[in-house]
Write a protein that holds these residues in place. Structure first.
Motif, short mmCIF file in Angstrom:
data_model
loop_
_atom_site.label_atom_id
_atom_site.label_comp_id
_atom_site.label_asym_id
_atom_site.label_seq_id
_atom_site.Cartn_x
_atom_site.Cartn_y
_atom_site.Cartn_z
N UNK A 1 0.86 -1.19 0.00
CA UNK A 1 0.00 0.00 0.00
C UNK A 1 0.89 1.24 0.00
N UNK A 2 1.05 1.87 -1.14
CA UNK A 2 1.94 3.03 -1.26
C UNK A 2 1.36 4.29 -0.61
N UNK A 3 0.10 4.24 -0.20
CA UNK A 3 -0.55 5.41 0.39
C UNK A 3 -0.51 5.39 1.92
N UNK A 4 0.00 4.32 2.52
CA UNK A 4 0.06 4.22 3.98
C UNK A 4 1.48 3.95 4.44
N UNK A 5 1.94 4.72 5.42
CA UNK A 5 3.29 4.47 5.98
C UNK A 5 3.19 3.82 7.35
#
Length: 383
Positions: free
Chosen positions: A356-360
């Motif tokens: 998930x590139x939108x969550x760190x």
């Protein structure tokens, strides 16, 4: 509260992984990192930074253990945004004890401190399991904590209880791990019991090295100074954090004043028995000065100088024989374990969002004030 504990313990730390389906707990190991990007305000008691290897956001909260102000801050920061893991300055044993005692507290009227029977049983069991020195260390630490809590009104582990309650309240909406990052309490007590021998080893090194400070006491001395004042603008400065608002300052007074009053009461008692050391009071000295001749003035000055030199020597000996060996056992060694626990939490969260590139992801860590700067340095420098 979490109702069951399972799996095994690892030497350094353990994580309690909560699942949506039940209250089961799994224990796991840890990882290590280096480098760090941080965002800090010198008056805050918490630090927010991004893990250098995986970019997970970490909020490291420095607490005045057992205080309402720290418990409130933990609750507020947890509710600021979605939290994926909470790291606590607890080991599995202390976690079980804390949750059990809190359950008892809820069922009965609030008591001041620990009952005498419970305290004696704790010390007896520790001696049977770990030996006299470890039991003696447990007795000293337990008695000091109980007296302080009873007099100050602090509630032991209150900031940890708030964090655990937060997870219980949001268990259906928030997939969150509890990471128990502290060293096993039995090992810490064993190390505390070994402080006298460690003190003699450090003193021997100091003497045999020709009073070389760097070879004997420099590391612990720097660690203590850094823990309190910090080394740069990103570090926590306790002189600012503990006075950042009236609520925290009042908690600090409630914590320290009872101990000061106890010490003064002992001093007064010793003095009334005639066995206490003589003390030079400045007002008395200045009253005597106008009527004193030169020999009397020399005698007074000599007495004052002797008192000052004696006090300085005693302070120095207490610093190197008691304070610095204790710093090694209680502070620096445990900083290693806590930093590794944070590493493990960040690695776990990063893996959860690997696709998930939108969550760190976000990890919140609840530790004592004195551990904050040491943890920051270990994560940034991989020490």
């Amino acid at each position: 509260m979490c109702s069951s504990v399972s799996a095994f313990q690892v030497p350094a730390m353990a994580s309690l992984k909560r699942k949506r389906s039940d209250d089961s707990i799994m224990l796991n190991s840890h990882a290590s990192v280096d480098g760090m990007e941080s965002v800090a305000n010198s008056s805050q008691s918490h630090r927010t930074f991004y893990h250098p290897l995986n970019g997970v956001e970490v909020t490291l909260i420095g607490c005045l253990h057992g205080s309402e102000s720290s418990a409130m801050e933990v609750d507020q920061l947890l509710r600021e945004k979605y939290t994926d893991a909470i790291v606590l300055e607890l080991c599995p044993t202390r976690y079980k004890d804390l949750t059990r005692e809190n359950a008892k507290r809820i069922e009965r009227e609030k008591e001041n401190g620990v009952g005498a029977t419970d305290f004696i049983n704790m010390v007896t069991k520790t001696i049977e399991a770990r030996g006299v020195s470890t039991g003696f260390a447990a007795a000293i630490l337990g008695a000091a904590s109980s007296i302080s809590n009873a007099l100050s009104g602090f509630e032991q582990g209150l900031e940890f209880i708030r964090a655990i309650e937060f997870i219980d309240e949001n268990d259906n909406d928030n997939y969150c791990d509890i990471i128990l990052a502290d060293r096993i309490v039995d090992e810490t007590l064993r190390r505390v019991g070994s402080v006298p021998s460690l003190s003699m080893e450090m003193l021997q090194t100091y003497i045999l090295s020709g009073l070389n400070w760097e070879k004997s006491y420099e590391n612990e001395s720097k660690a203590l100074r850094s823990a309190v004042f910090g080394d740069d603008e990103n570090d926590l400065d306790m002189t600012k954090a503990l006075f950042r608002n009236p609520k925290v300052t009042m908690d600090l007074i409630r914590l320290t004043l009872p101990s000061i009053l106890l010490v003064e009461a002992v001093n007064i008692g010793v003095g009334q028995n005639g066995s206490g050391p003589s003390t030079f009071y400045p007002s008395l000295v200045f009253d005597l000065l106008p009527s004193s001749n030169i020999p009397d003035l020399i005698s007074i000055a000599g007495g004052l100088l002797f008192e000052l030199v004696s006090s300085a020597i005693l302070l120095f000996l207490g610093y190197i024989i008691v304070a610095l060996p204790t710093v090694k056992v209680i502070l620096t060694e445990r900083d290693d374990h806590l930093a590794k626990g944070i590493d493990d939490a960040c690695k776990r969260v990063a893996e959860r969002y690997s696709e998930d590139t939108h969550r760190i992801g976000r990890v919140v860590c609840v530790v004592g004030f004195l551990h904050v700067n040491g943890i920051l340095k270990r994560i940034s420098h991989n020490t």
